[in-house]
Design a protein around this motif. Structure first.
Motif, PDB file in Angstrom:
ATOM      1  N   HIS A 502       3.861  -7.587   1.510  1.00 19.11           N
ATOM      2  CA  HIS A 502       3.668  -6.191   1.092  1.00 19.11           C
ATOM      3  C   HIS A 502       4.263  -5.182   2.060  1.00 19.11           C
ATOM      4  CE1 HIS A 502       1.194  -7.229  -2.284  1.00 19.11           C
ATOM      5  NE2 HIS A 502       0.501  -8.042  -1.532  1.00 19.11           N
ATOM      6  N   ASP A 506       8.171  -1.491   5.663  1.00 18.85           N
ATOM      7  CA  ASP A 506       7.443  -0.603   6.584  1.00 18.85           C
ATOM      8  C   ASP A 506       8.207  -0.441   7.891  1.00 18.85           C
ATOM      9  OD1 ASP A 506       5.566  -0.262   4.751  1.00 18.85           O
ATOM     10  OD2 ASP A 506       4.118  -1.665   5.591  1.00 18.85           O
TER      11      ASP A 506
ATOM     12  N   LYS B  16      -1.977   0.074   1.551  1.00 14.95           N
ATOM     13  CA  LYS B  16      -1.654   0.807   2.778  1.00 14.95           C
ATOM     14  C   LYS B  16      -0.564   1.826   2.508  1.00 14.95           C
ATOM     15  CE  LYS B  16       1.312  -2.973   3.962  1.00 14.95           C
ATOM     16  NZ  LYS B  16       2.206  -3.486   4.926  1.00 14.95           N
ATOM     17  N   GLU B  17      -0.442   2.768   3.428  1.00 13.95           N
ATOM     18  CA  GLU B  17       0.546   3.848   3.312  1.00 13.95           C
ATOM     19  C   GLU B  17       1.946   3.298   3.105  1.00 13.95           C
ATOM     20  OE1 GLU B  17       0.572   7.270   4.198  1.00 13.95           O
ATOM     21  OE2 GLU B  17      -1.598   7.527   4.373  1.00 13.95           O
ATOM     22  N   HIS B  19       5.478   2.111   1.234  1.00 15.89           N
ATOM     23  CA  HIS B  19       6.023   1.495   0.035  1.00 15.89           C
ATOM     24  C   HIS B  19       4.934   0.893  -0.827  1.00 15.89           C
ATOM     25  CE1 HIS B  19       7.950  -1.823  -2.227  1.00 15.89           C
ATOM     26  NE2 HIS B  19       8.841  -0.885  -2.452  1.00 15.89           N
ATOM     27  N   MET B  20       3.970   0.227  -0.195  1.00 14.31           N
ATOM     28  CA  MET B  20       2.948  -0.473  -0.983  1.00 14.31           C
ATOM     29  C   MET B  20       2.136   0.510  -1.806  1.00 14.31           C
ATOM     30  SD  MET B  20      -0.025  -3.053   0.239  1.00 14.31           S
ATOM     31  CE  MET B  20      -1.116  -3.835  -0.942  1.00 14.31           C
TER      32      MET B  20
END
Lengths: 506, 107
Positions: A502, A506, B16-17, B19-20
């Protein structure tokens, strides 16, 4: 040549040409083949998804169930297309980033438990066997239809033909050209339908819309209202069936492993869209066969008793083509399309099932020191054992093709779908939850046939073909409860989920 | 990257902050569109049986098909394709956006 020898000729020609084309490609570009076929872009990937999906259930069962049950049968059309939405938005890119190819591998890695892996392998094999029973029924019916023999004989010859096809293509190492397969299956289904519509005097260029007029004629001339919603069945039954087929699509092992044939996640996602379009092309057409079949029967003054209609339903497409007086070769084309779809599905499922027996059961549990050769032997033997088992059940098929297939979907939706869903989207799910979930899922699937006699309520909440509407949420709740009551999974796996699955951007 | 004191959490309903979170928003929106059109429409047909609205649903025809039959048999598969296209376009965009933010070439 008479009609049935024409159809045998066409069928043989089609199967032979698949082997020849495969061999030609192999000698030309043998190095380009990866897992399950060559990469040919998003559209090609979509055609591969569709050809992997097409089986006797789509080409024979769908028309049969709609012919028999009208609007209720549309639950199959929706279930088998809507499932791809679930698959795409919830699982496709994530399982690809997770990077495990088969269901047992994913379960073993994610939940870190050999026992869970073993159970997942057994369940995946069971799903393949049930799915194959439906295919064998289709193959048996077509053989019986072509050679004009009894069903038992037909299914035995069909099984022999499938096994010899597996042996020949395995010995020659023929790669599967799934794009070509899809093209052949699609043309073989839609061209006879167009011919049929033209012959009956309806709009033939797009018979998917043209059958509307036939539906009106059926209602006007014969007072048969084919479209009445929830006539014999309740709303719950419709929704339960539809939901079961949808979550089952998201949990079918051979569908899930498709996402690895495409080089990157973005193309994998887009090829699902194309795949869904190619599948819908067939699914928009299937009701037309059912409606034309009903209309022709009514016009010929044939009224079947419910039992006879049920027996005829699965070959309704072929029967309609015959009744309308389509040329023999064209009936052969129609039979060849359905037969090759069933053939390739069975071939694929038996081979992956046998590979799973050899790798997940034999090598991982029985004999970890087994040589490559011994594992190969087990895989070959496994194919035969599975084929024999399927043949045994298919001798006396428990229902219509679509219904048998739906049981496989119910099992997949009750067990594998929750495992993947929580495995991907909830880091806290652990091995105890997974095992408890699989046990509950299997119980939900077999609840109606086993307990239906004692507890009639169970059978109405968990119908055999539609147990996942109540089953899948129950399994998810059990998995959550058991996971929370037991220790959390290793930090390493949770970090992998957060950062790799996921958190890739990030 | 994650801070050492933070434990790793993945939850569909508490993304969570980054892309997800964007991805989960589109997923939930699409699942809503998927569920309402599939099951909501059947509820509607069922609830309207025998009423004026119900006969409207079954008497009106499109391509000679009664409206409810057309909606379920022909429109819904098309709707699923549309949903998938929307999803892919949106995810392509947010992936591009978050890749740029991370100053990395797009995958």
């Amino acid at each position: 040549m008479n009609d049935s020898s024409w159809s045998i000729f066409v069928v043989l020609l089609v199967l032979l040409s698949f082997i020849l084309v495969g061999l030609r490609q192999k000698s030309r570009e043998s190095h380009e083949y990866g897992f399950g076929g060559r990469y040919t872009g998003r559209i090609g990937g979509g055609a591969a998804i569709a050809s992997n999906w097409m089986s006797a259930a789509s080409l024979m069962g769908l028309a049969g169930i709609i012919y028999l049950r009208g609007y209720q049968g549309l639950a199959y059309v929706i279930g088998w297309t809507g499932g791809y939405v679930l698959l795409l938005v919830l699982l496709a890119s994530q399982i690809r980033r997770f990077g495990k190819f088969t269901t047992p591998e994913f379960v073993g890695e994610r939940y870190g438990s050999p026992a869970a892996r073993l159970m997942a392998a057994v369940i995946a094999i069971a799903i393949s066997v049930i799915y194959c029973v439906a295919q064998f029924k289709g193959i048996g019916l077509i053989f019986a239809f072509m050679f004009d023999i009894g069903y038992e004989q037909g299914v035995t010859y069909g099984a022999l033909a499938v096994v010899s096809y597996l042996v020949i293509s395995g010995a020659l190492g023929v790669p599967r050209n799934q794009q070509l397969q899809y093209l052949v299956i699609c043309v073989a289904f839609i061209v006879p339908l167009m011919w049929l519509a033209k012959k009956l005097g309806y709009f033939w260029l797009l018979p998917q819309f043209g059958y509307g007029r036939a539906l009106t004629d059926l209602a006007r001339e014969f007072r048969i209202d084919f479209t009445l919603p929830f006539a014999g069945d309740s709303l719950f039954e419709w929704c339960a069936l539809c939901f079961t087929l949808m979550v089952g699509t998201g949990g079918l092992p051979h569908v899930l492993s498709r996402f690895y044939t495409v080089p990157n996640v973005r193309d994998a996602r887009w090829s699902v869209v194309w795949g869904l379009f190619f599948i819908a092309l067939i699914y928009w057409s299937a009701p037309a066969f059912a409606v034309f079949g009903r209309l022709l029967e009514a016009r010929h003054g044939i009224v079947f008793a419910p039992e006879t209609a049920r027996a005829a339903a699965d070959v309704i497409a072929l029967k309609t083509a015959l009744m309308a007086g389509l040329p023999g070769w064209l009936v052969g084309v129609l039979a060849a399309g359905a037969l090759s779809a069933a053939f390739f599905t069975v071939a694929g499922l038996l081979m992956t099932g046998a590979a799973s027996i050899s790798h997940d059961l034999y090598y991982s549990f029985v004999n970890p020191k087994a040589s490559e050769r011994a594992r190969m032997q087990v895989a070959k033997g496994g194919t035969l054992v599975l084929a024999a088992l399927v043949l045994l059940v298919a001798m006396n098929p428990p229902g219509l093709i679509a219904e048998i297939t739906a049981v496989a979907f119910a099992l997949a939706g009750n067990t594998i779908f929750p495992l993947f869903l929580l495995g991907i989207w909830w880091d806290r799910a652990n091995r105890y939850g997974a095992i408890a979930g699989m046990v509950t899922g299997v119980l939900c699937t077999v609840a109606a046939p086993l307990l239906g006699g004692i507890l009639p309520g169970v059978a109405s909440y968990f119908p055999v073909t539609a147990s996942a509407l109540c089953g899948a949420p129950l399994v998810i709740c059990v998995m959550i409860a058991v996971s929370l009551a037991t220790p959390a999974p290793p930090e390493e796996m949770r970090r992998f989920l957060e950062q790799e699955v996921h958190g890739h951007l990030d | 990257m994650s801070r050492p004191e933070k434990s790793h959490k993945v939850n569909l309903f508490r993304p969570k902050e980054g892309h997800m979170r964007d991805e989960v928003h589109i997923i939930l929106a699409l699942l809503f569109g998927w569920g309402v059109c599939t099951f909501g429409f059947q509820f509607l047909v069922y609830a309207c049986r025998g009423t004026g609205a119900g006969s409207l649903l079954t008497r009106l025809t499109l391509f000679n098909l009664p409206l409810h039959f057309w909606f379920t048999g022909q429109f819904l598969p098309l709707w699923f394709i549309v949903l998938c296209v929307i999803f892919n376009i949106y995810v392509d965009r947010i992936s591009e956006y978050h890749s740029r933010r991370r100053d990395r070439s797009y995958e």
